[in-house]
Write a protein that holds these residues in place. Structure first.
Motif, short mmCIF file in Angstrom:
data_model
loop_
_atom_site.label_atom_id
_atom_site.label_comp_id
_atom_site.label_asym_id
_atom_site.label_seq_id
_atom_site.Cartn_x
_atom_site.Cartn_y
_atom_site.Cartn_z
N THR A 14 8.35 45.27 -8.31
CA THR A 14 7.63 44.58 -9.38
C THR A 14 6.67 45.49 -10.15
OG1 THR A 14 5.93 43.89 -7.78
CG2 THR A 14 7.74 42.37 -8.18
N ASP A 45 13.97 41.72 -3.36
CA ASP A 45 14.08 41.36 -4.78
C ASP A 45 14.58 39.94 -4.97
OD1 ASP A 45 16.60 41.83 -3.79
OD2 ASP A 45 17.32 42.91 -5.56
N ASP A 47 12.86 37.28 -5.72
CA ASP A 47 12.21 36.61 -6.85
C ASP A 47 12.60 37.35 -8.13
OD1 ASP A 47 10.64 35.34 -8.69
OD2 ASP A 47 8.79 35.42 -7.50
N GLN A 48 13.71 36.93 -8.71
CA GLN A 48 14.24 37.63 -9.87
C GLN A 48 13.33 37.52 -11.09
OE1 GLN A 48 17.45 39.52 -9.90
NE2 GLN A 48 16.62 39.46 -7.82
N SER A 49 12.47 36.50 -11.11
CA SER A 49 11.56 36.35 -12.26
C SER A 49 10.52 37.46 -12.28
CB SER A 49 10.86 34.99 -12.20
OG SER A 49 10.00 34.91 -11.07
N ARG A 50 10.25 38.09 -11.14
CA ARG A 50 9.25 39.14 -11.07
C ARG A 50 9.86 40.54 -11.04
NH1 ARG A 50 6.25 39.17 -6.33
NH2 ARG A 50 4.55 40.21 -7.42
N TYR A 51 11.17 40.62 -11.07
CA TYR A 51 11.84 41.92 -11.00
C TYR A 51 11.53 42.74 -12.25
CZ TYR A 51 15.55 45.41 -10.83
OH TYR A 51 16.24 46.59 -10.81
N SER A 86 18.77 40.61 -2.64
CA SER A 86 19.60 39.88 -3.60
C SER A 86 21.08 40.00 -3.25
CB SER A 86 19.35 40.40 -5.02
OG SER A 86 19.65 41.78 -5.11
N LYS A 197 14.90 28.64 -2.14
CA LYS A 197 14.62 28.15 -3.48
C LYS A 197 15.83 27.44 -4.08
CE LYS A 197 13.19 32.35 -4.43
NZ LYS A 197 12.65 33.56 -5.11
N ASP A 199 17.60 28.14 -6.52
CA ASP A 199 18.69 29.04 -6.94
C ASP A 199 19.44 29.63 -5.75
OD1 ASP A 199 16.87 30.86 -5.93
OD2 ASP A 199 16.62 31.99 -7.81
N LYS A 283 7.11 46.29 -20.02
CA LYS A 283 6.84 45.19 -20.95
C LYS A 283 5.64 45.49 -21.84
CE LYS A 283 8.78 41.61 -17.91
NZ LYS A 283 8.49 40.37 -17.14
#
Length: 507
Positions: A14, A45, A47-51, A86, A197, A199, A283
């Motif tokens: 992250t 990994d 939590d793909q939203s934080r990858y 993952s 989760k 997903d 980002k």
């Protein structure tokens, strides 16, 4: 549990690697090597939203720089792969379903809106962050509160849901920590953590237990901020594999900064790095400086990290990695937080630069000099220069000002240091000296010094009044190695050229 020691570091990709994370790596690595065991790197990994792209590669690069290379990892592979969670996704659901079937976990169908409404309704000054726990679960939409046929209908319809652990009420769960001894928890104070989760990805809680079991991890070391999660993990071990199969745990003390737990904000506020190496957020494009780029040797960085929370019971402070492996004991890690002091960190680096051979320092210093556009000549010359100035360098970047005069002529002169006693006779002396040195390019240092003193006596000037001006003419200031050593490395022609240039500038 495997009889062979197996430890793991399991970071989430992250962002940059905080020095606390590297210390966790180090203690795992030292423990494994001390016991002839294996060190595993597992990428968490889920939590793909934080990858964050590039973060995984950053971890590999950082560990390689530190010399803490894992035995098994996504890069190297191994017998218990894959090593990215993952890629292990299909492995986790059967364990979650087993827990549901045994009544130790349940399906929860609550929507994000329903969860927000629950928290809003229950939020008070005394309870600002309501949890999904034993008291709340009965009023929510889950397989404990809904009729069985409704639960089956929702499952058959593919209704999004998570799997939560059902924390038992009023039990005391005890963990024997290798650093802290017995630590007990009241299960009534712990919420029903999500295990799987919507997903299909596991949360940390389920994944860490399943993966540690499947990878035969014998010892699990992590930061003390994970202690509140320990009762969940202990119960999962008990339910799935038996507590006897559980690794031995050690929760490491926090690293403290000027205002509590050391953070990236501390680094920005007080001007020191907190990451191992430079990290640029893809980002925001925000750069966070690392110890490597600040000019630390990896030997010094590893040494200072080892002593942030551990010592071997002696007054020794400088340890090679091999010495740390030999001396390390997890029982000698402190319970209390370790205070980070950047001045002390710089001291470690200064000492390691001093004790390092010129050949060891050559790659880093050569790269620095080349970045300045300097002609670095041959490696033997560079090693001589490094050996002459390294004791004056705290950070690698200090080699630039301390040795730059070997590669370019001074652009200014600290003439104020001698101008009060400057005379026409001294100017004439240096004009003659330039002629002498220019005609004798390959004179030994001792011979050049003897010629200098002889010329001073002939001019009836004390040699001591002439050496400082000579130094300033050659390097620009009152610093550097012995002045005749400098002149010898520069050569007679360059020494003469610098004297003449300085005389013109001084006037």
């Amino acid at each position: 549990m495997s009889s062979k020691v197996r430890v793991r570091f399991a970071p989430s990709p992250t962002g940059g690697l905080h020095l606390g994370g590297v210390r966790t790596v180090l203690y795992n690595y030292l423990f494994a090597r001390h016991h002839g065991g294996e060190f595993v790197l597992r990428i968490e990994d889920t939590d793909q939203s934080r990858y964050v792209p590039g973060a995984e590669e950053y971890i590999y690069e950082t560990l390689e720089w530190c010399g803490l290379v894992p035995d098994e990892s996504p890069l190297k592979g191994g017998p218990y792969g894959p090593y990215r969670q993952s890629e292990r996704k299909p492995m986790y659901r059967p364990y979650a379903e087993r827990l549901v079937a045994a009544g130790q976990a349940y399906y929860a169908f609550d929507t994000p809106e329903e969860l927000d409404a629950m928290r809003s309704e229950l939020r008070t000054d005394a309870n600002p962050n309501p949890q999904y726990d034993g008291q709340v679960r009965a009023r929510m939409r889950n397989s404990l509160s809904l009729p069985p046929d409704e639960v089956q209908r929702l499952l058959d319809a593919g209704t999004p849901h998570v799997v939560r652990i059902k924390m038992p009420p009023g039990e005391t769960v005890t963990l024997t920590d290798m650093i802290r001894g017995d630590v007990s928890f009241d299960t009534s104070t712990v919420d029903d953590k999500v295990l799987l989760k919507a997903d299909g990805m596991p949360t940390y809680h389920l994944a860490v237990v399943v993966d540690d079991h499947l990878m035969k991890i014998t010892h699990a070391f992590r930061g003390e901020e994970w202690l509140p999660s320990a009762p969940v993990h202990i119960l999962l071990w008990r339910y799935l594999f038996g507590e006897d199969a559980m690794p031995q745990w050690a929760h490491l003390p926090l690293i403290l900064g000027p205002s509590g737990k050391l953070s990236k904000r501390d680094g920005a506020r007080y001007g020191f790095p907190v990451f191992a190496a430079n990290w640029t957020d893809p980002k925001s494009n925000e750069l966070t400086e690392g110890f490597r780029e600040r000019g630390f040797l990896p030997e010094a960085f590893v040494n200072l990290l080892a002593l942030l929370g551990w010592n071997d019971g002696t007054d020794q402070e400088l340890f090679s990695l091999e010495e740390l492996v030999e001396r390390f004991s997890i029982q000698k890690v402190h319970k209390g937080g370790a205070q980070f002091n950047f001045e002390k960190a710089q001291w470690f680096n200064h000492e390691w630069i001093k004790r390092s051979s010129p050949a060891r320092l050559l790659p880093e210093v050569k790269a620095l000099f080349q970045s300045k556009g300097w002609d670095t000549k041959d490696d033997a010359f560079l090693e001589t220069v490094i050996g002459l100035v390294k004791e004056r360098c705290t950070l690698l970047a200090d080699f630039v000002p301390q040795a730059g005069f070997f590669f370019e002529q001074p652009s200014s002169y600290d003439s104020a240091s001698f101008i009060a006693k400057w005379t026409p006779e001294k100017a004439a002396f240096f004009e003659r000296l330039a002629d002498t040195f220019g005609q004798e390019p390959d004179v030994a240092d001792a011979d050049r010094e003897a010629a200098f003193k002889s010329a001073a006596e002939a001019a009836a000037i004390k040699p001591g009044e002439l050496q400082l001006p000579l130094r300033v003419m050659l390097v620009g200031g009152k610093f550097g190695p012995p002045v005749f050593t400098i002149a010898g490395l520069l050569g007679g022609a360059e020494t003469a050229a610098r004297i003449r240039k300085a005389l013109a500038a001084i006037g």
